[in-house]
Design a protein around this motif. Structure first.
Motif, mmCIF file in Angstrom:
data_model
loop_
_atom_site.group_PDB
_atom_site.id
_atom_site.type_symbol
_atom_site.label_atom_id
_atom_site.label_comp_id
_atom_site.label_asym_id
_atom_site.label_seq_id
_atom_site.Cartn_x
_atom_site.Cartn_y
_atom_site.Cartn_z
ATOM 1 N N ALA A 277 66.439 62.501 27.891
ATOM 2 C CA ALA A 277 66.925 63.810 29.048
ATOM 3 C C ALA A 277 67.714 62.704 29.679
ATOM 4 O O ALA A 277 68.183 63.398 30.483
ATOM 5 N N LYS A 278 67.594 61.466 30.080
ATOM 6 C CA LYS A 278 68.693 61.012 30.702
ATOM 7 C C LYS A 278 69.700 60.626 30.357
ATOM 8 O O LYS A 278 70.736 60.775 30.904
ATOM 9 N N THR A 279 70.234 60.471 29.035
ATOM 10 C CA THR A 279 71.526 60.574 28.431
ATOM 11 C C THR A 279 71.745 62.557 29.007
ATOM 12 O O THR A 279 73.055 62.571 28.947
ATOM 13 N N ALA A 280 70.930 63.397 28.462
ATOM 14 C CA ALA A 280 71.335 64.824 28.986
ATOM 15 C C ALA A 280 71.558 64.944 30.185
ATOM 16 O O ALA A 280 73.114 65.058 31.325
ATOM 17 N N LYS A 281 71.598 64.338 31.064
ATOM 18 C CA LYS A 281 71.873 64.018 32.848
ATOM 19 C C LYS A 281 73.194 63.387 32.739
ATOM 20 O O LYS A 281 73.773 64.528 33.402
ATOM 21 N N LYS A 282 73.540 62.316 31.800
ATOM 22 C CA LYS A 282 74.491 61.731 32.029
ATOM 23 C C LYS A 282 76.133 63.181 31.517
ATOM 24 O O LYS A 282 77.397 63.593 32.219
ATOM 25 N N TYR A 283 75.663 63.554 30.300
ATOM 26 C CA TYR A 283 76.868 64.692 29.626
ATOM 27 C C TYR A 283 76.899 65.816 30.863
ATOM 28 O O TYR A 283 77.832 66.630 31.065
ATOM 29 N N LEU A 284 75.201 66.359 31.131
ATOM 30 C CA LEU A 284 76.051 67.583 32.715
ATOM 31 C C LEU A 284 76.568 67.383 33.506
ATOM 32 O O LEU A 284 77.120 67.979 33.941
ATOM 33 N N ALA A 285 75.821 65.851 33.702
ATOM 34 C CA ALA A 285 77.013 65.781 35.338
ATOM 35 C C ALA A 285 78.436 66.269 34.809
ATOM 36 O O ALA A 285 79.234 66.289 36.282
ATOM 37 N N LYS A 286 79.451 65.414 33.727
ATOM 38 C CA LYS A 286 80.350 65.667 33.900
ATOM 39 C C LYS A 286 80.520 67.145 33.593
ATOM 40 O O LYS A 286 82.270 66.850 33.396
ATOM 41 N N LEU A 287 79.447 67.902 33.490
ATOM 42 C CA LEU A 287 80.511 69.387 32.894
ATOM 43 C C LEU A 287 80.351 69.986 34.231
ATOM 44 O O LEU A 287 81.000 71.763 34.529
ATOM 45 N N LYS A 288 79.499 69.534 35.330
ATOM 46 C CA LYS A 288 79.474 70.249 36.953
ATOM 47 C C LYS A 288 81.035 69.438 37.651
ATOM 48 O O LYS A 288 81.595 68.957 37.325
#
Length: 288
Positions: A277-288
């Motif tokens: 989940a922590k890694t997913a948050k980093k990838y998600l932040a780059k998509l926004k």
């Protein structure tokens, strides 16, 4: 529990979208020149074309293996002929050495050769060379020859045994498959996991590992298809956080950022405290 239920329902919906709605994986569109994430039924439509291509690739691979073995045998023959040139100065000994060389050549070129007999012949040849004259035949050269031959023997035996899983239990094959995966021997591991799937043994886990192999090799569309199959078989496994994360990353890398975002959000909602989940948050932040 009330907070987790909506997230679980959202995760399940991503893997099982209604028939008239786009799949969460974007699969099932046969008009797409590069379809991915196909179900078993969908794959049957492309089966003939893929089977022909697979046979062509397998034929090329087999031809390459035959050529490599032929080159190794030619190298062995060249070394033996070089030794024969040095030893021909001796009348009676020359004939015996040439007979031994011919014997080694015949055995090396035969697929039914007896490797242990060849090794015995080479050892006899080495003893003979030592007894003739060390000035004309270098013992270290013979040791190199024997080492090269043993290397060829091991490679040939490994090739003949590769993919032969008869006599092994599914549990043992599964353990060996995971060991091969851990050692990054992905080609061998793939053979094992494919065998397990055909035998209906741990298909969800085996598909997950095949997805991981495809993911690590950069074959993201194949990875998505295997992840989808794994999740459809069993969606409560310990590897689900990693499966969701790598599915999202795979979708992002093939350009489907919208679907990737949904997987990141689903992962964070279902497993908020995990490393994935922590890694997913980093990838998600780059998509926004």
């Amino acid at each position: 529990m009330r907070r987790l239920l909506p997230a679980l329902m959202m995760g399940a919906a991503l893997f099982a979208a209604p028939p008239q709605e786009p799949s969460a994986f974007g699969a099932g569109n046969l008009d797409n020149p590069n379809p991915y994430g196909l179900s078993d039924d969908e794959k049957h439509i492309l089966q003939n074309k893929q089977a022909i291509e697979a046979l062509r690739k397998q034929l090329m691979k087999n031809q390459q293996i035959v050529q490599e073995n032929r080159e190794r045998i030619d190298g062995l023959q060249s070394i033996l002929e070089g030794l024969g040139e040095k030893i021909r100065r001796y009348d009676e000994t020359v004939k015996k050495v040439e007979d031994l060389n011919r014997s080694v050549d015949e055995l090396a070129l035969s697929q039914k050769q007896n490797f242990e007999q060849i090794r015995a012949v080479l050892q006899e040849l080495g003893s003979m060379i030592d007894s003739i004259n060390e000035k004309y035949v270098d013992k270290s050269r013979f040791e190199e020859l024997e080492k090269a031959f043993l290397s060829f023997k091991n490679a040939y035996e490994s090739f003949m045994k590769k993919g032969d899983l008869s006599g092994k239990s599914n549990a043992k094959i599964f353990a060996e498959a995971k060991s091969l995966f851990a050692k990054h021997r992905y080609d061998d591991a793939k053979l094992y996991f494919d065998h397990l799937i055909k035998n209906h043994y741990k298909p969800a886990t085996s598909n997950y590992y095949l997805g991981e192999i495809a993911y690590r090799e950069g074959r993201y569309k194949d990875a998505i298809a295997h992840y989808k199959k794994s999740a459809s078989l069993y969606d409560k496994s310990a590897f689900m956080p990693t499966l969701l994360l790598h599915t999202g990353i795979s979708l992002q890398r093939i350009g489907d950022k919208k679907q990737a975002k949904q997987f990141y959000e689903s992962l964070i909602g279902l497993y908020p405290k995990g490393k994935a989940a922590k890694t997913a948050k980093k990838y998600l932040a780059k998509l926004k």
